[in-house]
Design a protein around this motif. Structure first.
Motif, mmCIF file in Angstrom:
data_model
loop_
_atom_site.group_PDB
_atom_site.id
_atom_site.type_symbol
_atom_site.label_atom_id
_atom_site.label_comp_id
_atom_site.label_asym_id
_atom_site.label_seq_id
_atom_site.Cartn_x
_atom_site.Cartn_y
_atom_site.Cartn_z
ATOM 1 N N SER A 13 0.832 -1.196 0.000
ATOM 2 C CA SER A 13 0.000 0.000 0.000
ATOM 3 C C SER A 13 0.866 1.245 0.000
ATOM 4 C CB SER A 13 -0.896 -0.001 1.251
ATOM 5 O OG SER A 13 -1.507 1.254 1.447
ATOM 6 N N ALA A 14 0.277 2.335 -0.463
ATOM 7 C CA ALA A 14 0.907 3.633 -0.244
ATOM 8 C C ALA A 14 0.993 3.846 1.261
ATOM 9 C CB ALA A 14 0.069 4.737 -0.886
ATOM 10 N N PRO A 15 1.950 4.641 1.749
ATOM 11 C CA PRO A 15 2.119 4.814 3.194
ATOM 12 C C PRO A 15 0.973 5.532 3.885
ATOM 13 C CG PRO A 15 3.613 6.240 1.968
ATOM 14 C CD PRO A 15 2.995 5.323 0.973
ATOM 15 N N ILE A 16 0.074 6.129 3.112
ATOM 16 C CA ILE A 16 -1.160 6.695 3.659
ATOM 17 C C ILE A 16 -2.311 6.188 2.804
ATOM 18 C CG2 ILE A 16 -2.493 8.798 4.101
ATOM 19 C CD1 ILE A 16 0.136 10.257 4.553
ATOM 20 N N ILE A 17 -3.364 5.726 3.466
ATOM 21 C CA ILE A 17 -4.548 5.202 2.786
ATOM 22 C C ILE A 17 -5.616 6.292 2.761
ATOM 23 C CG2 ILE A 17 -6.409 3.492 2.951
ATOM 24 C CD1 ILE A 17 -4.348 1.686 4.431
ATOM 25 N N PHE A 18 -6.253 6.462 1.607
ATOM 26 C CA PHE A 18 -7.290 7.491 1.522
ATOM 27 C C PHE A 18 -8.615 6.965 2.036
ATOM 28 C CE2 PHE A 18 -10.483 10.284 -0.163
ATOM 29 C CZ PHE A 18 -9.888 11.532 -0.049
ATOM 30 N N GLY A 19 -9.229 7.719 2.957
ATOM 31 C CA GLY A 19 -10.511 7.351 3.530
ATOM 32 C C GLY A 19 -11.672 7.825 2.676
ATOM 33 N N GLY A 20 -12.423 6.881 2.125
ATOM 34 C CA GLY A 20 -13.504 7.231 1.200
ATOM 35 C C GLY A 20 -14.815 7.599 1.850
ATOM 36 N N ASN A 21 -14.822 7.834 3.163
ATOM 37 C CA ASN A 21 -16.076 8.208 3.830
ATOM 38 C C ASN A 21 -16.596 9.566 3.363
ATOM 39 O OD1 ASN A 21 -13.748 9.257 5.209
ATOM 40 N ND2 ASN A 21 -15.103 9.955 6.835
ATOM 41 N N VAL A 22 -15.733 10.382 2.770
ATOM 42 C CA VAL A 22 -16.164 11.715 2.318
ATOM 43 C C VAL A 22 -16.935 11.669 1.003
ATOM 44 C CG1 VAL A 22 -14.300 12.930 3.501
ATOM 45 C CG2 VAL A 22 -13.928 12.099 1.174
ATOM 46 N N PHE A 23 -16.787 10.587 0.250
ATOM 47 C CA PHE A 23 -17.448 10.493 -1.049
ATOM 48 C C PHE A 23 -18.952 10.299 -0.873
ATOM 49 C CE2 PHE A 23 -13.225 8.383 -2.304
ATOM 50 C CZ PHE A 23 -12.641 9.606 -2.565
ATOM 51 N N GLY A 24 -19.721 11.240 -1.403
ATOM 52 C CA GLY A 24 -21.168 11.187 -1.256
ATOM 53 C C GLY A 24 -21.655 11.827 0.022
ATOM 54 N N TRP A 25 -20.733 12.275 0.857
ATOM 55 C CA TRP A 25 -21.096 12.945 2.112
ATOM 56 C C TRP A 25 -20.720 14.417 1.997
ATOM 57 C CZ3 TRP A 25 -17.923 12.828 7.236
ATOM 58 C CH2 TRP A 25 -18.624 13.506 8.239
ATOM 59 N N THR A 26 -19.451 14.719 2.133
ATOM 60 C CA THR A 26 -19.005 16.109 1.996
ATOM 61 C C THR A 26 -18.532 16.425 0.581
ATOM 62 O OG1 THR A 26 -16.883 15.416 2.934
ATOM 63 C CG2 THR A 26 -18.440 16.458 4.421
ATOM 64 N N LEU A 27 -18.406 15.404 -0.260
ATOM 65 C CA LEU A 27 -18.031 15.613 -1.662
ATOM 66 C C LEU A 27 -19.053 14.932 -2.566
ATOM 67 C CD1 LEU A 27 -14.163 14.860 -1.680
ATOM 68 C CD2 LEU A 27 -15.279 17.103 -1.633
ATOM 69 N N ASN A 28 -19.503 15.644 -3.599
ATOM 70 C CA ASN A 28 -20.386 15.010 -4.569
ATOM 71 C C ASN A 28 -19.540 14.211 -5.567
ATOM 72 O OD1 ASN A 28 -19.367 16.812 -6.548
ATOM 73 N ND2 ASN A 28 -21.002 18.298 -6.156
ATOM 74 N N GLU A 29 -20.181 13.608 -6.540
ATOM 75 C CA GLU A 29 -19.451 12.740 -7.462
ATOM 76 C C GLU A 29 -18.352 13.487 -8.230
ATOM 77 O OE1 GLU A 29 -20.551 10.702 -11.592
ATOM 78 O OE2 GLU A 29 -21.560 9.698 -9.900
ATOM 79 N N LYS A 30 -18.666 14.651 -8.758
ATOM 80 C CA LYS A 30 -17.683 15.400 -9.526
ATOM 81 C C LYS A 30 -16.487 15.794 -8.660
ATOM 82 C CE LYS A 30 -17.166 19.553 -12.397
ATOM 83 N NZ LYS A 30 -17.862 20.748 -12.971
ATOM 84 N N GLU A 31 -16.763 16.261 -7.458
ATOM 85 C CA GLU A 31 -15.691 16.653 -6.539
ATOM 86 C C GLU A 31 -14.870 15.441 -6.111
ATOM 87 O OE1 GLU A 31 -18.095 20.380 -4.408
ATOM 88 O OE2 GLU A 31 -18.349 18.306 -3.693
ATOM 89 N N SER A 32 -15.535 14.313 -5.937
ATOM 90 C CA SER A 32 -14.849 13.080 -5.552
ATOM 91 C C SER A 32 -13.888 12.630 -6.651
ATOM 92 C CB SER A 32 -15.869 11.968 -5.279
ATOM 93 O OG SER A 32 -16.717 12.302 -4.212
ATOM 94 N N PHE A 33 -14.344 12.685 -7.891
ATOM 95 C CA PHE A 33 -13.478 12.303 -9.015
ATOM 96 C C PHE A 33 -12.234 13.184 -9.064
ATOM 97 C CE2 PHE A 33 -15.837 9.648 -12.379
ATOM 98 C CZ PHE A 33 -16.523 8.928 -11.414
#
Length: 318
Positions: A13-33
């Protein structure tokens, strides 16, 4: 970017893992992409999500995070370049009961595969232990998916030390698929949920450790220093509890080290976790391009023993 190993799983893995809890919550689809594109360009290839993510967002159904990630991977044709993590076993209704039964987890895995638009999941976590289902029931369910190559590795999250050890013992006795990675809540503010018995079990069994809430829901970024700073913020429900004497002491230690190295407080907090015994790779989220800077800062900075001691002492008592 140099990759790290997640315990004995063989996953890198990369040394930091990205937490996807923000997708669909604080970020919409376009912002998430947009964030995902930038993240990948920086060399971070591991994404953590769960079937319940977005369940608490107004009008946004559970599984939205998985759907966004699945659509992004398919459109960018990047599935084989991503280390994909998701979870099941938590209630799909806020505050509802956890469920680790064979039937429930079997359905949860199948649903996640569909939402993620993939044939396999690199690492699948039992999100929460329900405390009642025999631990081998979940392991046996995962074994079937492993045999079908739909799950490569499994992990446990939010387990007690007793239930984690029991699951490891039974997997060894029955020669079935075992948990290889553990995901605890762990950061400078919350240390007791990992340090001690859980840490000892992980070390003894060579489990990878991927802490969540690495920045204490944003508190360790240094942006929130008084209650007024949380007004109108989604993170208030998670982080305003840290506004106390201990929290102030920890923020001052972060200020000191960040000024010394010329990086953000978030970068220091992530680097502290990356340097803690037993930790493989912390999980952190970002909602803006500028937030990703702390990821690269944490990877590049070299904290001295003195730096670590300053941070350790600030967060000793809870």
């Amino acid at each position: 970017m140099e990759k790290v190993e997640l315990g004995k799983s063989g996953l890198k893995s990369a040394p930091i893992i990205f937490g996807g809890n923000v997708f669909g919550w604080t970020l919409n689809e376009k912002e998430s992409f947009k964030i995902l594109d930038e993240l990948f360009e920086l060399g971070f290839n591991t994404i953590d999500t769960a079937d319940v993510y977005s369940r608490w967002a107004n009008g946004v159904p559970h599984g939205t995070s998985e759907r966004i990630i699945g659509k992004w991977m398919k459109e960018r044709k990047l599935r084989d370049k991503i280390t994909l993590i998701t979870k099941g076993g938590s209630s799909l209704q806020p505050g509802g009961p956890k469920n680790n039964t064979r039937d429930y987890l079997t359905g949860a895995v199948k649903d996640s595969l569909l939402r993620l638009q993939t044939d396999y999941i690199d690492l699948y976590f039992t999100h929460f232990d329900d405390g009642e289902t025999p631990v081998e029931e979940a392991l046996e369910a995962y074994q079937k998916f492993r045999e079908n190559r739909e799950i490569k590795h499994i992990g446990a999250s939010n387990f007690s030390s007793e239930r984690l050890q029991k699951a490891l013992d039974i997997a060894n006795e029955k020669k079935i698929l075992a948990y290889e990675v553990f995901q605890p809540e762990y950061n400078l503010m919350v240390r007791y949920k990992f340090e001690g018995e859980i840490e000892e079990i992980c070390t003894k069994n060579n489990l990878g450790v991927t802490p969540y809430f690495s920045l204490a829901s944003g508190f360790l970024t240094g942006k929130y220093r008084k209650k007024e700073d949380f007004e109108g913020k989604e993170r208030k429900m998670f982080a305003d509890k840290f506004l106390n004497n201990r929290g102030e002491k920890i923020l001052k230690s972060l200020d000191k080290i960040s000024e010394k190295h010329g990086i953000s407080q978030a970068g220091v907090a992530l680097a502290w976790l990356m340097n803690r015994p037993g930790v493989s790779a912390p999980i952190a989220s970002a909602t803006k391009s500028s937030h990703l800077k702390s990821f690269t800062e944490a990877v590049k900075v070299s904290l001295s023993n003195e730096d670590m001691e300053v941070l350790n002492k600030a967060g000793e008592t809870e």
